[in-house]
Design an enzyme around this catalytic site. Sequence first.
Site, PDB file in Angstrom:
ATOM      1  CG  HIS A 718      -2.117  -0.986   1.298  1.00  0.00           C
ATOM      2  ND1 HIS A 718      -1.928  -2.321   1.897  1.00  0.00           N
ATOM      3  CD2 HIS A 718      -3.263  -1.078   0.586  1.00  0.00           C
ATOM      4  CE1 HIS A 718      -2.923  -3.117   1.417  1.00  0.00           C
ATOM      5  NE2 HIS A 718      -3.741  -2.239   0.715  1.00  0.00           N
ATOM      6  CG  HIS A 722      -2.028   0.150  -4.009  1.00  0.00           C
ATOM      7  ND1 HIS A 722      -2.711  -0.968  -4.733  1.00  0.00           N
ATOM      8  CD2 HIS A 722      -2.950   0.588  -3.312  1.00  0.00           C
ATOM      9  CE1 HIS A 722      -3.996  -0.804  -4.260  1.00  0.00           C
ATOM     10  NE2 HIS A 722      -4.230  -0.041  -3.313  1.00  0.00           N
ATOM     11  CG  HIS A 758      -7.095   4.466  -2.563  1.00  0.00           C
ATOM     12  ND1 HIS A 758      -6.043   4.648  -3.392  1.00  0.00           N
ATOM     13  CD2 HIS A 758      -7.026   3.352  -1.904  1.00  0.00           C
ATOM     14  CE1 HIS A 758      -5.493   3.441  -3.597  1.00  0.00           C
ATOM     15  NE2 HIS A 758      -5.991   2.494  -2.834  1.00  0.00           N
ATOM     16  CG  ASP A 759      -4.490   2.363   0.375  1.00  0.00           C
ATOM     17  OD1 ASP A 759      -5.542   2.651   1.214  1.00  0.00           O
ATOM     18  OD2 ASP A 759      -4.466   1.634  -0.562  1.00  0.00           O
ATOM     19  CG  ASP A 869      -8.400  -0.710  -3.264  1.00  0.00           C
ATOM     20  OD1 ASP A 869      -7.152  -0.338  -3.383  1.00  0.00           O
ATOM     21  OD2 ASP A 869      -8.884  -0.617  -2.176  1.00  0.00           O
TER      22      ASP A 869
END
EC number: 3.1.4.35
Length: 1118
Positions: A718, A722, A758-759, A869
Amino acid sequence: MTDVSSPAGGAASPVEMSTTSSSSAATTSASSSKPLTNGANKTAISTAAGGVTPGAVPGPGSGAIPASSSSGNQVKLEHHHRQSNNNRPAVTNRSSETKLMTPTGSSSSPSQSPSQTQASIQTQTSQQDRLAKASTTASQQDVDEVARLFEEKPEAFEKWLTERAPPEALSRLQEFIENRKPHKRPSVTSDLFQQWMAASPTVQQKSPRSLSNSSASSLPECRRHLMDLDEGELFMELIRDVANELDIDVLCHKILVNVGLLTHADRGSLFLAKGTPTNKYLVAKLFDVTQKTALKDAVTRASAEEIIIPFGIGIAGMVAQTKQMINIKEAYKDARFNCEIDLKTGYKTNAILCMPICNYEGDIIGVAQIINKTNGCMEFDEHDVEIFRRYLTFCGIGIQNAQLFEMSVQEYRRNQILLNLARSIFEEQNNLECLVTKIMTEARELLKCERCSVFLVDLDCCEASHLEKIIEKPNQPATRAIKSADSFEEKKMRNRFTVLFELGGEYQAANVSRPSVSELSSSTLAQIAQFVATTGQTVNICDVIEWVRDHNQIRAEDEIDSTQAILCMPIMNAQKKVIGVAQLINKANGVPFTDSDASIFEAFAIFCGLGIHNTQMYENACKLMAKQKVALECLSYHATASQDQTEKLTQDVIAEAESYNLYSFTFTDFELVDDDTCRAVLRMFMQCNLVSQFQIPYDVLCRWVLSVRKNYRPVKYHNWRHALNVAQTMFAMLKTGKMERFMTDLEILGLLVACLCHDLDHRGTNNAFQTKTESPLAILYTTSTMEHHHFDQCVMILNSEGNNIFQALSPEDYRSVMKTVESAILSTDLAMYFKKRNAFLELVENGEFDWQGEEKKDLLCGMMMTACDVSAIAKPWEVQHKVAKLVADEFFDQGDLEKLQLNTQPVAMMDRERKDELPKMQVGFIDVICLPLYRVLCDTFPWITPLYEGTLENRRNWQDLAEKVEMGLTWIDHDTIDKPVEEFAACADEEIKDIEFTVTTLNCNQQSQHGSEDSHTPEHQRSGSRLSMKKTGALGKAVRSKLSKTLYNSMDGSKPKTSLKLLESHVSEDMDDKSPTSPSQPQASGSMGRMSASSSTSSAGGQMVDKSKKRSKLCALL
């Protein structure tokens, strides 16, 4: 027996009210009275005008009849009234009484001449007859007509009342209605409480039944009336007088007045028991009350001069201690009598009767004392003693009820004060001085003390003293050493006072000071507070000098000379730690503090501790918020990309999208350097025309991209790459998959930003791990922990200077895009995916094609975020198995942390010892999440079919690998899982040297229920160049068939038998010690063989492999 002044007979009629109001002689009589009988008639007649002397009774004729007249006159008078009542309507009864009076309301004077008196009486009689006749006529002729009018037209009557009725008529009507209501017994209700709170009980209007409320002039008449009753009726009348009284002051006054009536005592006193079980004393509630003493005067005198008598001292004290009655005939000859009061007042006490008042349990609750007889007797006889005892028995019940009611009233007031304090705690959170001052003021007023003080402990000193010290011992590991018991002086040093609040005494207003150490050590009150803070015990001191003498640590000073009593209590916070000491000094009446005072003061101390703790927490929160702002400023500075990096990226040439393969669903970032990843992101923004559409400054966009990359941690999966892959998949879905036709430009901007962020700041652990470890993130976000943190980091970067790519948006567009970003990031939580999936599937099954609604668009964006994702599952196999290795390694790291930190066994997907099950788990992940999602998206939007097809292909590969694991072919025994087993086939065309294979023949007939154990070599004992096969002893028929087929098909077709013979020739039967045996089966059936293949044999076998099948099975090498 009807009470003299009670409205027992009900309310008077309006006609009667009219008649009595028209006569000035009846102004003092109640409109609700009814004719009395026997002795009550005489009293009513004699007091109707208020001017008749006690010794005379008005006669029916012209003058007052002396009291010494024969009883025949009284009988004739009573007979006259009875006859008058029978011959006249009820309304004329009042007129017959009025006829006996002059127009001024007084009796006929004996000095008037007979002619004048007769004329006056005739004039008055004629006037009353006319009024009575008019009233009688109105009541007989007009009432029916008015009643019919009211019944036929009630609206007209109501309108007349509201618009035209005179105020006097309305007032009389209201009075009539009130008088018709039944008399209610006093009860402990909210109305009674409110009445109690509205005014002081001593000044409230008392019940008209109360004999003790009568004026001084009317008491002789009341007494004479009661004395005409027989003893039983009189006793019951006086019991009823006190039965329902709940005011302790009024009750005590009634008791003394009524006892004087019963025993012919001149005056009396009533003492109530107070104090603790070990220190009881009597307090004079009312003192020297005569039958003419008004209640207000008696209460005022008792409050101004409070008399306290310890048990066992004096006559009342001895009665309270022994519970025995004392009857003294000559007071001055009794040694227990104190004549000081007689000397002050000039009154001489002769006879004394003192008797205890007990409750139903037999405990002393008071002492009643009466003095001197008024009927000529010099002492109280046995009859007086018996009446006194009987009456006090009922009075004890009434006193206890009144005390219980008084306690309930005090509790009500206390609760109101505590409620106000609770409000103050919330109102004064930011001002400790105001809060403590308000609490001290309320406590001082409620407990009636002279002074109140609050000492606050230095919390910094207290916290520093509790730090653990790490002590190294010889040849022993480091241990934490904390003293189990500290000396008194060490505890005193920890509980050092820093702030002192004082109220009362020389400080009428609250005084706040910071005393020095020398000032605290030289003050006895401060030393007592120090003792309480150190021991944590409540101290109630009655004799300060003696208490100081008993405690050597406390030094007496001059300030205690004026101190009589001290109540000192610790103030604690929620952790039961002493944070201060509250101190009360001297009761206003000079008595010690009672247990009730301590109980009330404890509530104040608790609220004070709550308020202080709350205020300190608020101050700490403000400090932490300030620190957080400083930390955010530092974080923002370090999280933002440098100016040099920004300028370099700004000047770089951005290649076309095709050169980065951005339009393809098979995009891979393996060959891109870090700078290329940023350039690829910029190209996606350019291709979507977002830079020009939303006027994003190019340098701001470059700085933002670099800042986002900088805020990703270097975890194994992550990470920034990614995020790049997720954003590229979204770009491909929008462009290649033609999903942009369902989105606005603002939504496309929000989705790309969400994919890249998002991460952010991912720690390599999931939400469950954050919750198990109770991390600050789990405390901050209870649901979707990491996803909320990712969004907050995204907002933090956008708010950093020079990073706001939304700066040119309007407020409405800004709110819209931020809502899209937040919803999209939170949708990457698989828990949210499962919540939204059913609703999305229902829309698709219903043939939905319009996705422009807000809820529908939110569902679609959520499904697209999840699809992006997990899009690594749809990449080519060469990429997929490498990504799977990265994901597995990150999960295994979390499993290791769970074992180390939580001492728990992780789930299979995070257990490093079960890494051979990864293919099977990958198949399950695809079946549960990926394939259903891609299938429904593909059915609705056919342009994204490559995602579904790639996922199907990878599922076949993982399923094939899972079957190999089931056959015993596991991952190569490296520390990591870099290469799957089939990659050995790629080396078949090369010369294989020095590779030793261990092949195990399996007993296919033996079943697993025989209790066989896994006898394969443990994982940590395998060499790096050895391949093992699991000896399960129970492979299925399908697996054995596939293994045999693969073996034969992999051989050269011209030499199958030779190769098999060669294989069999190297198999030597060997008995495995770990193989299970059954008594019913020969051990030879479970025999195992071991074969060693030399390098030459391996080379020969390798030459028989078809070079076109580089990814054949491992058995082809055999």
